[in-house]
Each structure stands twice: as C-alpha cells, then as structure tokens.
Design a protein around this motif. Structure first.
Motif, short mmCIF file in Angstrom:
data_model
loop_
_atom_site.label_atom_id
_atom_site.label_comp_id
_atom_site.label_asym_id
_atom_site.label_seq_id
_atom_site.Cartn_x
_atom_site.Cartn_y
_atom_site.Cartn_z
N ALA A 292 0.83 -1.21 0.00
CA ALA A 292 0.00 0.00 0.00
C ALA A 292 0.86 1.26 0.00
O ALA A 292 0.50 2.28 -0.61
CB ALA A 292 -0.93 -0.01 1.21
N ASN A 293 2.00 1.21 0.66
CA ASN A 293 2.92 2.35 0.70
C ASN A 293 3.61 2.56 -0.63
O ASN A 293 3.75 3.69 -1.12
CB ASN A 293 3.94 2.13 1.82
N ARG A 318 9.02 2.32 5.54
CA ARG A 318 8.66 0.92 5.78
C ARG A 318 9.76 0.12 6.47
O ARG A 318 9.46 -0.86 7.17
CB ARG A 318 8.28 0.23 4.47
N HIS A 319 11.02 0.48 6.31
CA HIS A 319 12.07 -0.28 6.99
C HIS A 319 11.92 -0.16 8.50
O HIS A 319 12.07 -1.16 9.23
CB HIS A 319 13.45 0.22 6.56
N ALA A 320 11.60 1.01 9.00
CA ALA A 320 11.43 1.19 10.44
C ALA A 320 10.24 0.38 10.95
O ALA A 320 10.29 -0.17 12.06
CB ALA A 320 11.23 2.68 10.75
N VAL A 321 9.18 0.29 10.16
CA VAL A 321 8.02 -0.51 10.56
C VAL A 321 8.40 -1.99 10.60
O VAL A 321 8.03 -2.72 11.54
CB VAL A 321 6.84 -0.28 9.61
N GLY A 322 9.14 -2.44 9.62
CA GLY A 322 9.58 -3.84 9.63
C GLY A 322 10.41 -4.16 10.85
O GLY A 322 10.26 -5.23 11.46
N ILE A 373 0.43 2.64 14.22
CA ILE A 373 1.73 2.83 13.56
C ILE A 373 1.66 4.03 12.62
O ILE A 373 0.88 4.02 11.65
CB ILE A 373 2.15 1.56 12.81
N ASP A 374 2.45 5.02 12.89
CA ASP A 374 2.54 6.22 12.05
C ASP A 374 3.92 6.28 11.39
O ASP A 374 4.87 5.64 11.85
CB ASP A 374 2.36 7.48 12.90
N TYR A 375 4.01 7.08 10.34
CA TYR A 375 5.31 7.42 9.78
C TYR A 375 5.74 8.76 10.38
O TYR A 375 4.89 9.57 10.78
CB TYR A 375 5.23 7.52 8.26
N PRO A 376 7.04 9.03 10.44
CA PRO A 376 7.51 10.25 11.12
C PRO A 376 6.85 11.54 10.65
O PRO A 376 6.56 12.42 11.44
CB PRO A 376 9.01 10.24 10.82
N HIS A 377 6.60 11.65 9.34
CA HIS A 377 6.01 12.88 8.81
C HIS A 377 4.63 12.63 8.18
O HIS A 377 4.13 13.49 7.44
CB HIS A 377 6.94 13.51 7.78
#
Length: 455
Positions: A292-293, A318-322, A373-377
């Motif tokens: 989706a990203n 996505r790497h940080a989420v993984g 789960i959010d992304y930094p920005h």
C-alpha cells in the motif's frame, strides 16, 4: 511505465491491483504453477482491513472469516481490540488464500497479467530499466518489485544479505477438524515444555500451531497428526477431539530483515524484505502495508508528477516498521515460550497489571493491529464521515488519488487529487496517511511539495 512484480502472494497482488488501476502496465511472475489453498497466514488486522476498505474490498474479505475482538497472547493475558479507533475493532481470522483470491480478482480486473511457473533466476538493471530472467523467459521493465517470499529470487539476484537468525525451530502446523472446539475463538497456552495455539477459519476447519521443547527436529522430519495431538494435550490438557486433517507441516521461524528495501530500480516487499515469528499474526499484514505504501509512489512516478525523493521514502517509512514488527513479534514469542513456572507467573502478573493502564493498552493494541503505527512525517489518518453526501474518506480513497479535505478546491490538480468539503485543510495520501495539514495560505506550497506542479 512497465512494472514486473515477482510473487503472486497477498503483497504482490495488492500492489499489482493498485498499479494496474493507475494505468501502469503490470506483469506478475509467480513460481507456483497452480493455486495453493493451504498457507500459514490467517490473521487480517484492523489496519490491513482499512487498506482493503480504501480499495472497496474489505467487506468481501470480512465475509470469508471470523471476527475476533480479543486477541490472546499467552495463558490468561488477552488484548481487548474493541476500543480500537477504527471501523474494524477486531482481528479477522481468514486463511491467506481467501485474501489472495479477492486481491487476484481485483488485480486481473484492473488489467494486471499473472504468469505462473516463473521463478526469478537473475536480473540486470541500468539507468534505463531492468531485465528480469526467469526459468520461463526474460522480461523488461522500468521497475521491478520482489514480493517473492523469504527465499526471494529477486533479493538473491541483487546479492543482498538477509541478516538474522532462527528464533524457534520445529514448529508444527496443522489444519484440522475438532469434535469439541474450545470456547474462545483464539485459544493459546504454554506449560514450559509445550506450546499450542488454536484458531478457527470459520468453515469448520481449525488452524493449530504446536511446539514441543523436548522434541525439536529438522523441518523435513516426518510429522504425524498424533504428534500434534500429543503436544496440544500437553499444553491444554485436551486435544479438543482433533480428527480429520487436511494439512501438516513442520517449519522454523526466523527473524531477518534486509538492510535496503530499494536498490536502484528494484524494490523488496513482504517476506522478501523481512520475516519474523508468527506471534501476533503480523506477517501478511506487514507485507500488504508495504504494498500500500509503495504502490501509489510507483504510480506517481509513472504518471510523471512524483516529487523528488518520493520513491526513496518507501525505504525511510517501511524499513522502520519492519524493524518494529520484528521486535514486537519476537518479544511476544519469547514471553510465550518462557521455560520456568515462576517466569511465566511473573509475566502474567506484570502483563495483566500493565494492560490495565490505558496508555499501555492503547500502545499494545495499536501496534499489533497496525492502527497505532505512524510514519515520522505522515501519521495514519482515521476514516471520517464527510458532508454533504455522506461519503466516507476511505470511500474517496478508492480512486487511488490523494484526497484534500478543506473549505475550497485548488485548480490544476484534478488528475491526482479529489477534493471534499471539510472545516479545515487536510491532505491525505492514497495509503491513508496524512501528508499535510495547514492553512489556505500554505496550500499552494504544500501541494507542490507533495503533488508536484499543477497542470
């Protein structure tokens, strides 16, 4: 733009549907010659259901499974998902093949081609494109995505390491019928020497995971239903009348993550990029959210309006989420398999007390379900009802474009933006994350930053 996707699992199929919907020429290469209806994944979490809702297929997938509002982690400790800030405050128990079927129908209807019997054996890329070699032919593309699993041929062709280690060996898996099903939809217990987990598919079949600390053998060692029964009885005191069996498998679980999700014109997603323990049911969900990203970013590149660095943001986000999913699922597994009775008692007491703290409960349920789960920005944007008309935000996202909520509509962005009246300005990405909030005076600069120049 031509894109080749290796792997027709959930990750590859969702991505194929998104790209084909956006007008991208998509070919999916799948090593399996035929469809497989027996798979390990079976949990569809709330954030994934939101992504499916943004594609108009959530209800179709929900109809195939069982809703579970309490997710049991170990012994007496369970997470109540009923308070999640989402339209889907539950985990859906449905075999992966149901999700694949819905996603494949969507992808093919949108124009994606799926070619079976093709395993990636090599690739070559330069500034102009990528050439993918398989045991069935050669394919040229502008971009390639490896969604071909833990033993990814694409990752191997790139020469990328897959660092990590095995966290549990000789896990037994069985799909069975039960004469006396457990009272709870998801049932799990561990006694130190044995662990077992039971969940319904909703069609009369049950998925059983079992592990015996005292009998850990190679993956290819013969497995019998009686061995699964015996370990289940050790964990629960009963095997629930385990009878007919349609699938038996023995496997080990690794924790691994590739360092780079992008190498030039080639991307990795799903199990090709990260693998982890089955605890928490994160695997399929993380891969679908990778897709989706990445999908809208590739589509924007093909359409010619992608801002500089947009494709690189896939790695950044996505790497940080993984990495988070590896830590979370690994932590749950290690707590579930504690050896001593005292350690298990301490775990239960501490976890029980901690989950009575609202902030801890929100963090735990939000992480496992994905809605926290959010992304930094780019934080996750909750669905909202919009007036007039009564449409929901996630219904508008089904067009695959950004949605601008706000008092007025801008000119020059109709090819990549949908506007909906709202009391303040909020720019929502196609993957349901907020790109920007601000004032009308800042809107032109924000649109250029996120959507390129107007037409």
């Amino acid at each position: 733009m031509k894109t080749v996707i290796a792997g027709a699992g959930p990750t590859g199929l969702l991505l194929a549907g998104d790209l084909a919907r956006a007008g991208v020429d998509v070919t999916v290469l799948e090593r399996r010659g035929g469809e497989s209806n027996l798979t390990r994944a079976f949990a569809v979490h709330a954030r994934t259901l939101e992504q499916l809702d943004a594609r108009g297929i959530a209800e179709e997938v929900i109809a195939t499974g069982t809703r579970v509002s309490r997710l049991r982690l170990f012994n007496r400790i369970a997470l109540d998902l009923g308070g999640l800030p989402t339209r889907f405050p539950f985990v859906l128990i449905s075999p992966q093949y149901n999700v694949e079927r819905v996603l494949e129908e969507r992808a093919v209807k949108a124009g994606a081609r799926i070619l079976r019997g093709h395993s990636v054996t090599g690739l070559r890329q330069d500034a102009g494109g990528v050439e993918v070699r398989t045991d069935g032919g050669t394919f040229a593309a502008d971009y390639v995505v490896g969604a071909d699993g833990a033993h990814s041929g694409v990752r191997h062709a790139l020469g990328l390491e897959f660092p990590g280690h095995a966290v549990v060996r000789s896990l037994m898996l069985a799909d069975v019928r039960l004469a006396v099903p457990p009272e709870e939809a998801i049932t799990v217990n561990a006694v130190g020497s044995a662990f077992a987990f039971v969940a319904p598919f909703g069609d009369g079949w049950y998925r059983v995971f079992a592990w015996n600390r005292g009998h850990q053998v190679p993956d290819d060692a013969p497995l019998t239903l009686e061995e699964v029964r015996d370990t289940t009885r050790q964990a629960f005191g009963t095997d629930f009348g385990m009878g007919e069996c349609r699938w038996l498998s023995r496997f080990h679980s690794d924790e691994r993550q590739v360092e780079r999700y992008r190498t030039g014109r080639v991307f990795l997603a799903g199990d090709a990029a990260h693998v982890h323990s089955p605890a928490g049911g994160q695997g399929m969900n993380t891969g679908l959210q990778d897709a989706a990203n990445l999908g809208w970013k590739l589509a924007a590149t093909g359409a010619g309006w992608a801002p500089e660095g947009l494709l690189d943001s896939y790695q950044d986000e996505r790497h940080a989420v993984g990495r988070l999913v590896l830590r979370t699922s690994g932590g749950i597994l290690r707590l579930a398999l504690l050896r001593s009775r005292g350690a298990r008692l301490g775990r239960d007491v501490f976890a029980g007390l901690a989950l009575h703290v609202p902030a801890v409960l929100r963090r735990a349920t939000g992480t496992i379900s994905g809605v926290g789960i959010d992304y930094p920005h780019a934080p996750r944007q909750r669905d909202v009802d919009l007036n007039p008309g009564g449409a929901r935000l996630y219904e508008l996202l089904r067009a695959g474009r950004h949605v601008l909520l706000g008092p007025s509509a801008p000119d020059g962005y109709g090819d990549r933006l949908i506007h909906a009246p709202f009391d303040r300005f909020v720019l929502v990405r196609p993957d349901g994350h907020t790109a920007w909030t601000g004032t009308e005076g800042d809107l032109p600069v924000a649109l250029r930053a996120h959507l390129g120049a107007p037409r």
